[in-house]
Design a protein around this motif. Sequence first.
Motif, mmCIF file in Angstrom:
data_model
loop_
_atom_site.group_PDB
_atom_site.id
_atom_site.type_symbol
_atom_site.label_atom_id
_atom_site.label_comp_id
_atom_site.label_asym_id
_atom_site.label_seq_id
_atom_site.Cartn_x
_atom_site.Cartn_y
_atom_site.Cartn_z
ATOM 1 N N ARG C 91 0.893 -1.185 0.083
ATOM 2 C CA ARG C 91 0.045 -0.084 0.095
ATOM 3 C C ARG C 91 0.858 1.269 0.106
ATOM 4 O O ARG C 91 2.115 1.079 0.628
ATOM 5 N N PRO C 92 0.431 2.187 -0.673
ATOM 6 C CA PRO C 92 1.266 3.561 -0.836
ATOM 7 C C PRO C 92 1.520 3.964 0.521
ATOM 8 O O PRO C 92 2.987 4.605 0.710
ATOM 9 N N CYS C 93 1.031 3.842 1.554
ATOM 10 C CA CYS C 93 1.416 4.451 2.816
ATOM 11 C C CYS C 93 2.602 3.872 3.420
ATOM 12 O O CYS C 93 3.404 4.319 3.880
ATOM 13 N N ASP C 94 2.555 2.479 3.388
ATOM 14 C CA ASP C 94 3.562 1.588 3.751
ATOM 15 C C ASP C 94 4.930 1.653 3.130
ATOM 16 O O ASP C 94 5.829 1.612 3.251
ATOM 17 N N ALA C 95 4.651 2.133 1.746
ATOM 18 C CA ALA C 95 5.910 2.377 0.947
ATOM 19 C C ALA C 95 6.455 3.577 1.282
ATOM 20 O O ALA C 95 7.740 3.786 1.666
ATOM 21 N N ARG C 96 5.471 4.679 1.637
ATOM 22 C CA ARG C 96 5.868 6.011 2.020
ATOM 23 C C ARG C 96 6.741 5.797 3.381
ATOM 24 O O ARG C 96 7.631 6.712 3.711
ATOM 25 N N SER C 97 6.146 4.993 4.236
ATOM 26 C CA SER C 97 6.775 4.796 5.476
ATOM 27 C C SER C 97 8.312 4.606 5.481
ATOM 28 O O SER C 97 9.259 4.953 6.174
ATOM 29 N N MET C 98 8.567 3.669 4.339
ATOM 30 C CA MET C 98 9.952 3.279 4.324
ATOM 31 C C MET C 98 10.887 4.542 3.637
ATOM 32 O O MET C 98 11.951 4.632 4.228
ATOM 33 N N ALA C 99 10.315 5.104 2.856
ATOM 34 C CA ALA C 99 10.781 6.554 2.465
ATOM 35 C C ALA C 99 11.142 7.242 3.615
ATOM 36 O O ALA C 99 12.386 7.938 3.785
ATOM 37 N N ILE C 100 10.075 7.488 4.449
ATOM 38 C CA ILE C 100 10.524 8.119 5.790
ATOM 39 C C ILE C 100 11.686 7.650 6.596
ATOM 40 O O ILE C 100 12.368 8.233 7.106
ATOM 41 N N VAL C 101 11.570 6.176 6.915
ATOM 42 C CA VAL C 101 12.673 5.637 7.715
ATOM 43 C C VAL C 101 14.006 5.674 7.271
ATOM 44 O O VAL C 101 14.948 5.719 8.006
ATOM 45 N N ASP C 102 14.001 5.768 5.971
ATOM 46 C CA ASP C 102 15.325 5.797 5.110
ATOM 47 C C ASP C 102 16.097 7.125 5.904
ATOM 48 O O ASP C 102 17.418 6.778 5.817
ATOM 49 N N ASN C 103 15.426 7.778 6.091
ATOM 50 C CA ASN C 103 15.914 9.048 6.721
ATOM 51 C C ASN C 103 16.726 8.891 7.854
ATOM 52 O O ASN C 103 17.932 9.238 8.105
ATOM 53 N N LEU C 104 16.263 8.064 8.870
ATOM 54 C CA LEU C 104 16.754 7.803 9.903
ATOM 55 C C LEU C 104 17.831 6.799 9.849
ATOM 56 O O LEU C 104 18.841 7.071 10.217
ATOM 57 N N PHE C 105 17.706 5.812 8.956
ATOM 58 C CA PHE C 105 18.649 4.631 8.795
ATOM 59 C C PHE C 105 19.860 5.199 8.084
ATOM 60 O O PHE C 105 20.887 4.773 8.158
ATOM 61 N N GLY C 106 19.530 6.236 7.322
ATOM 62 C CA GLY C 106 20.682 6.744 6.618
ATOM 63 C C GLY C 106 21.188 8.052 7.252
ATOM 64 O O GLY C 106 22.275 8.759 6.795
ATOM 65 N N TRP C 107 20.775 8.387 8.280
ATOM 66 C CA TRP C 107 21.226 9.734 9.226
ATOM 67 C C TRP C 107 22.917 9.753 9.341
ATOM 68 O O TRP C 107 23.205 8.871 10.345
ATOM 69 N N GLU C 108 23.723 10.535 8.850
ATOM 70 C CA GLU C 108 25.069 10.689 9.087
ATOM 71 C C GLU C 108 25.680 9.126 8.563
ATOM 72 O O GLU C 108 26.692 9.333 7.971
ATOM 73 N N GLU C 109 25.339 8.224 9.113
ATOM 74 C CA GLU C 109 25.841 6.973 8.613
ATOM 75 C C GLU C 109 24.874 5.932 8.191
ATOM 76 O O GLU C 109 23.825 5.912 8.932
ATOM 77 N N ASP C 110 25.072 5.035 7.375
ATOM 78 C CA ASP C 110 24.090 4.284 6.783
ATOM 79 C C ASP C 110 24.229 2.870 7.757
ATOM 80 O O ASP C 110 25.052 2.376 8.248
ATOM 81 N N ASP C 111 22.965 2.592 7.886
ATOM 82 C CA ASP C 111 22.720 1.382 8.713
ATOM 83 C C ASP C 111 22.731 0.188 7.718
ATOM 84 O O ASP C 111 21.904 -0.004 6.688
#
Lengths: 326, 143, 337, 282, 666
Positions: C91-111
């Motif tokens: 569902r688009p909402c769930d996909a969007r959530s990944m785009a949002i969480v990418d921010n955190l997991f990519g913050w300064e260094e990648d997880d």
Amino acid sequence: MDLDKLRETAAEVAGRDDVKYLIGWKKGSYGYRIAPAFVEDVEAAAELIFSPLCTANLATYLTLVEKLPLPRGQEPDDRKVALMVKGCDSRAVAQLLAEKGIHRDEVIVIGCPCPGMVDPDLLAEKYPETEEPAELKWSDDGFVIVRDGEETAVPRDELLAEKCRLCRYPNPVVSDIMLDDPVETWEPAEDEGVTEIEEKEVDGRWAYWQEQFSNCIRCYSCRNVCPLCYCQDCILDRLNPTWVNRSVNFSENTAFNIARAFHLAGRCIECGECERVCPANIPLGKLNRKLAREIRDKYGFEPGLEPEGEPFQASYKPDDPEDFIL
Amino acid sequence: MSANYEPNIVAFLCNWCSYAGADLAGTSRVQYPSNVQIIRVMCTGRVNPLYVVNALQQGADGVLVSGCHPGDCHYMEGNYFARRRLGMLKDLLEFAGVDPRRFHMSWVSASEGHKWKEVVEKTVEDAREAGPFEGFRRRQIDW
Amino acid sequence: MSAMLLNKEKWPDFVGKLTGKKLWAPQGKGEEMRFAPVTEGEAPALEYGNTRVPPKQAVFPQTETMFRFQLGGEEVEVPEPEEETVLLGVRPCDARSMAIVDNLFGWEEDDPYYFKRRELVTLVGLACSEPGLNCFCTSVGGGPASTEGLDLLMTDLGEHYFLEAVTEKGEALLKEAGDLLEEAGDDKVKEKDKKIEESAGKIKRSVDHEGVPESLPGLWDDPLWQSVSASCLGCGTCTYLCPTCHCFDIQDEVEGFDARRCRMWDSCMFGEYTLHTSGHNPRPTRRERTRNRINHKYSYFVDKFDVIACVGCGRCINLCPVNIDIVEILRQVKEAI
Amino acid sequence: MKTNENPYIPYFATVEDTWFETGGERAIKTFKVVFDDEEVRKNWSHRPGQCAMIGVLGVGESMISISCSPTEGEFLRFSVMKMGKVTQALHQLEAGDKMTVRGPYGNSFPLEKWEGKHVLTIGGGIGQAPMRPVVEYVKANYEKYGGLTMIYGARTSGDLCFKNEFEEMARDEELSCHLTIDIEEEQWGHNVGFVPQILLDVNPSPENAIAVTCGPPIMIRFVLENLKKLGFEDDQIYTTLENRMKCGIGKCGRCNAGNMYVCKDGPVFNYATLKEIPEAFA
Amino acid sequence: MIEKPKIGVYVCHCGINIASTVDVETVEEYALKLPNVEVARTYSYMCSDPGQALIKEDIKEHGLNRIIVASCSPRMHETTFRKAIQEAGLNPYFLEMANIREQCSWVHQDMEEATAKAKKLVTASVAKVRLLEALESTEVDAEPAALIIGAGIAGIQAALDIADAGFKTYLVEKTPSVGGRMAQLDKTFPTLDCSACILTPKMVDCASHPNIELLTYSEVEEINGFIGNFDVRVRKKARYVDFEKCTGCGDCAKECRVADRFPSEFDEGMGKRSAIYLPFPQAVPAKYTIDPEQCLYLTRGKCGKEPKCQEVCGADAINFEQEDEYVEFKVGAIIVATGFDPFDPSRKPEYGYDDYPNVITGMEMERLVSASGPTGGKVLINNGKEEIEPKEVAFIKCVGSRDESVGNEYCSRVCCMYTAKQAHLIREKLPDANIRIYYMDVRAFGKGYEEFYDRVRRENVRYIRGNPSEIFKRGNKLVVKAEDTLTSTPLEDEVDLVVLGVGLEPRAEMRQVMDLLRLSQSGDRFFLEAHPKLRPVDTATEGVFLAGCCQGPKDIPDTVAQAKGAASSAMIPLARGSVTIDAQVAEVNEATCRGCGFCVEICPYSAIEMVTVNRFGHEIEVAKVNEALCKGCGSCSPACLSDSIQPKSFRDRQILPQIAALGAMK
């Protein structure tokens, strides 16, 4: 039940100086939802209801409140908590009293004789929820759904929750105030859910539970909602020693669920909350009810009936069954 | 199940009766299968039923709890508590689909070296028939 | 961005083209739908509301082995990366959530674990035509056909699926499907737009978050937190089922002499989450925890990454055992401001 | 610097020396450790105030502040109080044993910015551990600073960390080093009284000064109060936070305090920032 | 635990007992690879001096702090090795034994299998030993005082011994006087000493002993605590007579409006006493007591114009306002000497005890022949018209003993001798009477007993083997119906007096004492001793001892002997001044205890109590273990849902790794 009387009584109790708040049920934010209401003042009592949707066992809130460290010199708030209870809920209170989880002078128990609750899932499936909060009422032979001013009568059997079909104590077993005359008890149904599993071959049972437990996400809502799971520090959370690993997989989930059910042996009062709240729809109640049935049949014991009863897990009889012993 | 499958059994024995009974079996040079590993506790009342679950999860194919006959408990009533607790556990495990042959409880007194042998043989035989309990191994998933 | 049509009759063939990749799709029945591997040779039907557990587990599994080792050893072994996976019907909402969480997991260094999976996963979305009772994606920056986070979006047009590639991965999928597809004409584009509009119109609930991120911290001691959290059970349902919740715990698990370090979802709603070993707990009650959950989604995350960490999927509302309703909380917050 | 691509994979290090700073239930043990990999050892650099994730494989990891200054040599020092599972396992380590280290993590004290200023450190109990590298750093670069005042206290003399070092410092007339214990003891040649009170007694000037404090929450509260009394401005005061942490790199969410990730945005905070985060002193 | 575990594993050959089936060298090599194992060795006999020396040297040389001995059963040598490592400076509880003999080498023949199992057992031991904690057995001060419940000859003797040794002794007696059953007896067998003559001096000694506090007409209400530290609460029942003022003159009893109306307990109901009374002339203390159930004033509120006793008492000692008093004190040891009840022959209706006045019990016979008794020592019966001397006297033995039909399978041990003695006494008084004794067996096992039995037989006392089946009346005579089983002759024996040799039974009220002290009963319902052979005066409750007939039927010499035994056992903690408390006891984690009290319910030793503690400002109830009472069984632990109570050395965190080690090894 006369809602005016309920609200009047509640207002009176909640208004007392020695009462911290009264816990009852109120309409939820949408559809068939019901929310626990913490009534601190007289006005708030007006939103209280008691309807076939009030499945939630509010007794869990008696032990859920965190006791924060008090600054030196500050006295703890010793005011009483008033609690609205159905038959099953009152058994939780009785069991808590028996286990000293709460003290009698800490609670005011307001008894609501219960003609039986609807199964919320079943209800939503058959009569889809709408955004507006709906109302449900009891009629002589069933339930009435009130949505957008329209009433739909539904026969009792169609929507009656499983736990209520099996219920043996619809009337509160402990109370300070009774809001209504006792309801007539009904013949509890056969617990087909449990029997069905019993009748499977051992491998079939294993496969059944394997499927169920694989879905468990270990959110612990079953434990947290249970009025009798009130250890401040649950052993299943503990790491030293580790009884159950934190990792979520079938093996740990099974160990978790068995341990949870076992800790409730002789204590579970069959309110069915664990099953209701499980986001993975695991039929947890079956585990508890199976144990409760064995304990009733083999040991002649039923928890949550006497506030001063002896705890099953801390007692024995010389003639307890031992046919399983080699 | 492989033909040469040897079940791994963890046994909890009370110090005063069953452990002494197992010692007597030794003193009498009674021979029995080596699959049973004993953990000594002071009383069967000490045996937390969740130990049984844990043992099965950790790699045991069968579990045995053995203590004094009713009335003979060194601590007066520990075995009565054990009987009630483990009886309930047995019901629960069976309901959950754990083969009842995987968990046994017995009364073996300090003078029953031969009974100890019989209990061991029965436990091993049952666990053998039930087969390896891989389904519940802690490490089965994602190691 | 190319728009294509897939006749539903060819859906099984389309799925068939994806062999060699691991396929995940919503499975189960009714309410219990969750993403699970698709049996080879089967084409999953995509008629469902939304899965109970969000597909975040495809990139952020509930339990993940970080590395294995021997007790007393001095070498660690990191598990091999998973194979390529295609998630069908996200569902688009769930996909969007990944785009949002990418921010955190990519913050300064990648997880590394998260992004390894993220790279291997292709998200094939399915626009919502029947939003749920508690959906409110449109008011938090999403919509029934939001493409954010997706590689490919499908829209159900009755006889056809309307397919639009969002990323190169999506393009590649379309290319692979090749002759199964036909170009979508303008009429179909219009039909699709209309459908989406209709769908968006069906969404009844909404949050008004204007000014909320800045104002929330100011409501620190507002009595609303006490009242909304009084009934909270402190379980992890809302956070575990939230597609944007991303907190985790790290544990060493030992089995004999074999051991692994793994991480698993954690929930800020648990008392243990912030509990110090000393016994001190900066968030000692459900009040602080509930406040933190809302603050984190609607203020802190916005502060750091300029996006609300809530996609309006409604799961936390649907499944909260005691009707704690984030839309309702936001309404009260707004009122309090 | 050679880095593990995967920030969750720790380096192995060998414990070179250990000693107990304090005894009792919650003893504090100091570890001097050296990385096994020579390259890691050479390339490692940390700044005063930073932490590292240290641990024992099979038990877990804990975030511990690095209690030595990079000016001291190619080794690391950690002072660990025995609290939970991990710290208990760490306490079992002896010279020659292995521990794992990841890091360094977090921000640090802006020592360059402080150059020319008088540095005042106020520590209590184990809270002195992150203070020590500041003290060492300023000592090593003494000419760059306007002076150093150290106030350090504990409940009893047995609860003082780095006691010998500090007693030596206290004898150094050039430094203003004040040790204190809560209750009078025999043969104790230093101050007696609570740290916040000693702070008032020492009466440092806020003029061109920086105050750094760390210790038990209650002590910090009164130290802050007293610093204000002495005329210190919010932005002249620094402290370090300690929250539960798991990942150390701003992912797991455990250490959040308000909108701060203590592991990345901290552990060092200027009081001007910190007082805006209500959770920080919760 | 701060230190790093450094384990030494010692694999014993036990000659060839282990080595012939277990490859000990392989086990040694294997053990060395286990975590924290620093040293592993094998030796021919680990338990020998050189074997132990090996361990001790390693402890010193390698700094070992945990020891595993893989050898025989811990039931065999655990103490040996504990002592050994303690001598080397280690805490004795840092030892774990792997039983590779009794439970491995002796029961398995296949070397490979046995070796594999030995490895597993060693692994499990390593898993556990790393986590063992140092335990210290603690010393608790013992109160240098004793409580004795019951002031019969057993209680008196025990009290005198303990008091003579210099310890404060509280002697609690339920009735108004000390003396018990022995005071009622006339002469004692086989020496025929006058019972009163040998007892009364002891009674007086008791009363005057500076170390003895006599609490007559008192009952123990409550006992808490444990060996060395029992808290006792005693209720002194109101006598309605001022103890200090009463001179024992007896005027009150004489003048009592209901004088000599009530059956005297001392005379077994054969004599009468007043509502205010002294149980018997030699009673100690010689103080009068008003029976509240009989006194007119106390029952009706009125006794003439003024109660007579009050009127005549020159010492002004009568006090109707008196109330029960409570005294509380602390003792280090307790002796239970509550005695017995004579069997009530009403339960054997075939003997007609309830129907015929001339069927009497042995106790009644004692009073009848006693010079201080109701008849002044004359043996008289009432034939319906007058008091006459009986011509035909029959004794029946084993009444209520060795008799399953009344639930007493045991032999009462004294009836054979006391019937013989009474036969002799009657013979002395009625030289012409025909005396016969119906018996099943004659048990004359004590010193001088057989000789006495012989003497009585020579005194023309006929012994008829056969238990009478019935007694009925024919005219003025009682007919004893029996069968002489030696000659198989049925008898209908016409007699004037039948004496029933009633047996001894546990006291009806012993339940109360059992509950007070958590004592158990043996199959015969008397108090259960800790061990029938080796600890016959001890009980399962430490610090509580048994003396006299409460433990089982006994004659006077045995009673006195046991009383002296109990006294000397009880004096051990008193003399030492302290008691050692075993270290392997349960411990509560107060921080996680949820106060449900399940453990309190479970503990068979009442070793756990709920206490109120303040947890950050909140008063909460948590469990607390009394280490002195706890025996470390651990039954409480599994019932604790929050795992907050754990027996030391058998904690979950010590056992779970054992399980893991055994499970993980295939």
